[in-house]
Design an enzyme around this catalytic site. Structure first.
Site, mmCIF file in Angstrom:
data_model
loop_
_atom_site.group_PDB
_atom_site.id
_atom_site.type_symbol
_atom_site.label_atom_id
_atom_site.label_comp_id
_atom_site.label_asym_id
_atom_site.label_seq_id
_atom_site.Cartn_x
_atom_site.Cartn_y
_atom_site.Cartn_z
ATOM 1 N N GLY A 24 -3.265 0.837 -10.503
ATOM 2 C CA GLY A 24 -4.217 1.523 -9.632
ATOM 3 C C GLY A 24 -4.813 0.688 -8.523
ATOM 4 N N SER A 25 -4.152 -0.422 -8.137
ATOM 5 C CA SER A 25 -4.769 -1.236 -7.080
ATOM 6 C C SER A 25 -4.709 -0.532 -5.722
ATOM 7 C CB SER A 25 -4.120 -2.617 -7.008
ATOM 8 O OG SER A 25 -2.829 -2.557 -6.453
ATOM 9 N N ASN A 26 -3.644 0.213 -5.461
ATOM 10 C CA ASN A 26 -3.611 0.966 -4.196
ATOM 11 C C ASN A 26 -4.653 2.074 -4.182
ATOM 12 O OD1 ASN A 26 -1.424 0.184 -2.127
ATOM 13 N ND2 ASN A 26 -0.384 -0.057 -4.106
ATOM 14 N N ARG A 102 7.159 8.878 -10.777
ATOM 15 C CA ARG A 102 8.033 10.025 -11.016
ATOM 16 C C ARG A 102 8.492 10.586 -9.670
ATOM 17 N NH1 ARG A 102 8.733 12.143 -15.690
ATOM 18 N NH2 ARG A 102 9.361 14.088 -14.714
ATOM 19 N N ASN A 118 3.498 8.343 0.229
ATOM 20 C CA ASN A 118 3.766 7.359 -0.812
ATOM 21 C C ASN A 118 3.776 5.971 -0.196
ATOM 22 O OD1 ASN A 118 4.621 6.325 -3.394
ATOM 23 N ND2 ASN A 118 6.712 6.202 -2.590
ATOM 24 N N HIS A 120 5.586 2.318 -0.781
ATOM 25 C CA HIS A 120 6.717 1.733 -1.504
ATOM 26 C C HIS A 120 6.859 0.268 -1.103
ATOM 27 C CE1 HIS A 120 10.454 1.648 -3.725
ATOM 28 N NE2 HIS A 120 10.976 0.973 -2.719
HETATM 29 C C1 GAR Z 1 2.808 -0.893 -5.911
HETATM 30 O O1 GAR Z 1 3.445 -2.092 -5.588
HETATM 31 C C2 GAR Z 1 3.510 0.278 -5.252
HETATM 32 O O2 GAR Z 1 3.988 -0.005 -3.971
HETATM 33 C C3 GAR Z 1 4.654 0.506 -6.222
HETATM 34 O O3 GAR Z 1 4.083 0.331 -7.487
HETATM 35 C C4 GAR Z 1 2.993 -0.562 -7.397
HETATM 36 C C5 GAR Z 1 1.778 0.119 -7.968
HETATM 37 O O4 GAR Z 1 0.691 -0.771 -8.023
HETATM 38 N N1 GAR Z 1 5.226 1.800 -6.059
HETATM 39 C C6 GAR Z 1 6.514 2.061 -6.218
HETATM 40 O O5 GAR Z 1 7.322 1.229 -6.576
HETATM 41 C C7 GAR Z 1 6.926 3.508 -5.946
HETATM 42 N N2 GAR Z 1 8.334 3.625 -5.870
HETATM 43 P P1 GAR Z 1 -0.776 -0.200 -8.157
HETATM 44 O O6 GAR Z 1 -0.776 0.741 -9.357
HETATM 45 O O7 GAR Z 1 -1.617 -1.422 -8.410
HETATM 46 O O8 GAR Z 1 -1.122 0.497 -6.871
#
Ligand code: GAR
Length: 215
Positions: A24-26, A102, A118, A120
């Protein structure tokens, strides 16, 4: 210090639904951006497809409405119908995937045309899917980066909104690359969303074309 968008009445701020699966950092970065005025939006609801996602606790600590909707025995359409009901209940206008692991189906994609984004952790179309930072590092790229894109029914395949590159020549490991990318992701996500919310734009084929609003 109150900022301009923080002063906007709630009704003029876009209502975001954030979908997470993990840390959940984003999500936290977007939340911070809504609070310090960088993003004229508010988080209406956080939805996790995993009850053990660390991001749930972090969202609740910040007073954000947080709901767990696990897929369980549901099929994809049934799972997404439950998510969609929750999004509508909270008046969500934009859906932000933030580490949501997902692929979306038509139930959600068609309910929010061009309103699902999203983040990525690669320069798409390179390295879609899981563990993109590791994929990039193992491939030996000199330039890595991250991408904010609109979500279609494919795997990390929708029109690109923003990208930011990062030189990896001095990244000693995939883990280090992921760590260096993360703050760039956080910044880019807020920036891209802000552009979508405050500028006029259209999607022409695969291209998101921006033109500044007058005044
Ligand atoms: C992040 O690096 C995001 O870009 C990636 O998962 C991580 C989630 O971190 N997303 C993907 O790979 C989607 N295909 P977070 O939960 O700390 O935000």
């Amino acid at each position: 210090v109150a900022s301009r968008s923080a002063e906007l009445p709630a009704s003029t701020r876009a209502r975001l639904g954030i979908l997470i699966s993990g840390r959940g950092s984003n999500l936290l970065a977007l939340h911070a951006a809504t609070r310090d005025g960088r993003l004229p939006a508010e988080i209406a609801v956080v939805i996790s497809n995993r009850k053990d996602a660390a991001g749930c606790e972090r969202a609740r600590e910040r007073g954000l409405p947080t709901v767990v909707i696990e897929k369980g025995a549901l099929d994809r359409a049934g799972h997404e119908a439950r998510i969609l009901a929750e999004l509508r209940l909270h008046g969500v206008e934009w859906v932000c995937l933030a580490g949501y692991m997902r692929i979306l189906g038509p139930t959600l994609v068609d309910a929010y045309p061009q309103r699902i984004v999203n983040i990525h952790p690669s320069l798409l179309p390179a390295f879609p899917g899981r563990d993109a930072q590791r994929q990039a590092w193992e491939y030996g790229v000199r330039i890595a980066g991250c991408t904010v894109h609109m979500v279609d029914r494919g795997l990390d395949s929708g029109p690109i909104v923003e990208q930011q590159a990062l030189e990896v020549s001095d990244a000693a490991s995939a883990k280090e690359l992921a760590e260096r990318l993360l703050p760039i992701e956080h910044e880019l996500y807020a920036t891209a969303l802000r552009r979508l919310l405050t500028e006029t734009w259209i999607v022409e084929g695969r291209r998101v074309v921006f033109s500044k609003k007058e005044g």
